[in-house]
Design a protein around this motif. Structure first.
Motif, PDB file in Angstrom:
ATOM      1  N   ARG A  20       0.389  -2.445 -15.645  1.00 15.04           N
ATOM      2  CA  ARG A  20       1.727  -2.076 -14.804  1.00 15.04           C
ATOM      3  C   ARG A  20       0.985  -1.137 -13.667  1.00 15.04           C
ATOM      4  O   ARG A  20       1.915  -0.244 -12.697  1.00 15.04           O
ATOM      5  N   LEU A  22       0.056   0.374 -10.347  1.00 15.22           N
ATOM      6  CA  LEU A  22       0.389   0.410  -8.716  1.00 15.22           C
ATOM      7  C   LEU A  22      -1.106   0.483  -8.061  1.00 15.22           C
ATOM      8  O   LEU A  22      -1.605   1.779  -8.527  1.00 15.22           O
ATOM      9  N   ASP A  25      -0.881   4.071  -7.035  1.00 12.95           N
ATOM     10  CA  ASP A  25      -0.855   5.091  -7.929  1.00 12.95           C
ATOM     11  C   ASP A  25      -2.541   6.170  -8.466  1.00 12.95           C
ATOM     12  O   ASP A  25      -3.298   6.377  -8.625  1.00 12.95           O
ATOM     13  N   CYS A  60       2.297  -0.658  -3.289  1.00 10.55           N
ATOM     14  CA  CYS A  60       3.324   0.202  -3.926  1.00 10.55           C
ATOM     15  C   CYS A  60       3.538  -1.352  -4.724  1.00 10.55           C
ATOM     16  O   CYS A  60       4.154  -1.513  -5.484  1.00 10.55           O
ATOM     17  N   LEU A  61       2.970  -2.379  -3.867  1.00 12.70           N
ATOM     18  CA  LEU A  61       3.855  -3.742  -4.576  1.00 12.70           C
ATOM     19  C   LEU A  61       2.455  -4.910  -5.109  1.00 12.70           C
ATOM     20  O   LEU A  61       2.946  -5.654  -4.826  1.00 12.70           O
ATOM     21  N   PHE A  63      -0.417  -5.112  -7.599  1.00 14.63           N
ATOM     22  CA  PHE A  63      -1.098  -4.048  -9.200  1.00 14.63           C
ATOM     23  C   PHE A  63      -2.638  -4.215  -9.204  1.00 14.63           C
ATOM     24  O   PHE A  63      -2.855  -4.460  -8.433  1.00 14.63           O
TER      25      PHE A  63
END
Lengths: 168, 291
Positions: A20, A22, A25, A60-61, A63
């Motif tokens: 999960r 991103l 991150d 951000c979209l 993974f």
């Protein structure tokens, strides 16, 4: 946890990530690349734009697990530590930024656009520049400075590469 | 926010993807471009326990077979702008693509994703209805062909069942004497549509013989503008009374009202955009006739 390998700004690294997480991150927290900014986390602001296999993508979209084996570039790979890419220079001289939060996303979205215009040897109309950056939101500049910076960067880069071509 | 935990599976083949989706049922979702699903997951409006990444599957095709244009589920939006057949035969489709998101989204988002996600303001569901397309869905139990008119049931709701995924969309090639256009109003370029309208007309001897008009932003799924379609039948291309058609449609609707636009404003947009789309379609029909 899933084991993946990423090549980020030329450096290969294996790491374990939760599916999960991103890409944005992971780049910030595991690779320390704080130039990857996260504005909205829903694909509206463009701050998190990076290059995956050379193409601008919203980190951000995406993974991180989807990127196993991929080559990724962030704004840290553009223009060296002094940010001396012609587009970065033009952002400075044309008031293309104020607070700077959106700037890495603009640079990553627009560097390929500027290169394409230089390759095609044409100066786009403002409307085409605005369309190219329509996925990025800036709350400081009112956009005029950014459009001016793109025009300047294309002009400067054409002059530079034109000189090189003639020399060759 | 960030997504809730899930397991990630990379599909090795279509059969593998369908077996995984069958196993996970309601808990599984195919992951294509992720440009709609991942925002929903980040907002925790979608909480799939399993994602089946279908990006490696051979569903990235655009082909013409007989009278049908088949578009594979993994075709990215930016590709339609480069396809000759779409530019030449599907002008309204071509218009609509330019309103989808922004360039970064168009280079990643897929037709299968847009259709399956069924955002009320999305362009491609309206385009599928405009051309009378057929959605091809597959599951471990086989294939279902679903007419676009029967596919979109509401906001983010479709006729897809658990374990099913969109594998292709089939658009019948419009007849030779036809023309279309797609118009949209949004608060900002690249933002979600407030209202959009697509119009497709067929004509003969300078008169309209049939029209199909589809609007988004009125209900929570695209709707046909049947009163406008009927009003146009038999009208000359050069004086098709597009405004009257737009009004005929707008009088009979009771649009949604939300933080973007009031019902009244949507009604006037529906009338205006219907009029503009029809006028543009007629203009294109007349231009084609002069060549």
């Amino acid at each position: 946890m899933q084991e993946i390998e990423l090549e980020v700004n030329g450096v290969r690294r294996r790491l374990s990530v939760e599916p999960r997480r991103l890409l944005a991150d992971v780049l910030r927290q595991e690779f320390g690349l704080s130039g990857v900014h996260i504005g909205c986390a829903q694909g509206a602001c463009g701050c998190c734009t990076v290059h995956i296999e050379g193409v601008p993508r919203l980190s951000c979209l995406t993974f991180a697990v989807q990127c196993d084996g991929a080559s990724i570039r962030t704004v840290e790979s553009i223009g060296g530590v002094r940010a001396e890419h012609l587009l970065q220079e033009a952002f400075r001289s044309e008031h293309g930024l104020q607070c700077g939060y959106c700037t890495p996303g603009y640079i990553m979205t627009l560097v390929p656009f500027v290169s394409r215009m230089v390759e095609e040897a044409r100066m786009p109309e403002d409307e085409e520049i605005r369309e190219a950056m329509s996925g990025n939101i800036c709350r400081c500049t009112g956009y005029h400075g950014i459009v001016a910076a793109v025009r300047k960067a294309i002009g400067d880069q054409m002059a530079a590469s034109g000189g090189a071509n003639h020399a060759g | 926010m960030r997504p809730t935990p899930f397991e990630y599976h990379r599909a090795e083949s279509l059969d593998h993807a369908l077996a995984l989706l069958a196993e996970f049922g309601e808990e599984g979702r195919p992951l294509g471009g992720g440009q709609s699903l991942v925002p929903m997951m980040n907002l925790r409006l979608a909480r799939p326990a399993h994602l089946v990444d279908i990006n490696g599957l051979p569903l990235d095709f655009i082909e013409v077979e007989g009278d049908v244009l088949r578009v594979g589920a993994l075709v990215r939006h930016e590709r339609y702008l480069k396809e000759k057949v779409i530019g030449e035969r599907f002008a309204a489709f071509h218009d609509a693509v330019q309103w989808i998101g922004h360039p970064t989204i168009r280079s990643r988002g897929t037709i299968g994703g847009s259709i399956a996600h069924a955002d009320p303001s999305a362009e491609l569901p309206a385009v599928a209805m405009l051309y009378g397309a057929t959605i091809i869905a597959r599951s471990a139990n086989g294939e279902r062909r679903i007419a676009a008119d029967d596919f979109f049931l509401g906001a983010y709701m479709t006729a897809l069942e658990a374990g099913e995924m969109v594998v292709a969309v089939e658009f019948p090639l419009p007849p030779a004497h036809s023309a279309g256009a797609f118009m949209e109003i949004s608060e900002r370029r690249s933002d979600f549509a407030t209202v959009s309208v697509g119009a497709q007309i067929t004509f003969s001897g300078g008169s309209i013989t049939g029209a199909r008009i589809v609007a988004t932003g009125v209900e929570l799924q695209p709707i046909r503008a049947i009163p406008a379609e009927e009003a146009l039948s038999g009208k000359p291309l050069s004086a098709c009374e597009a405004r009257a058609a737009g009004r005929a449609f707008a009088e009979g609707i009771d649009p949604i009202s939300d933080n973007v636009a009031s019902s009244e404003y949507r009604r006037s947009l529906a009338a205006e955009l219907t009029s503009r789309a029809v006028e543009k379609a007629c203009q294109r029909a007349l231009e084609a006739g002069q060549e």
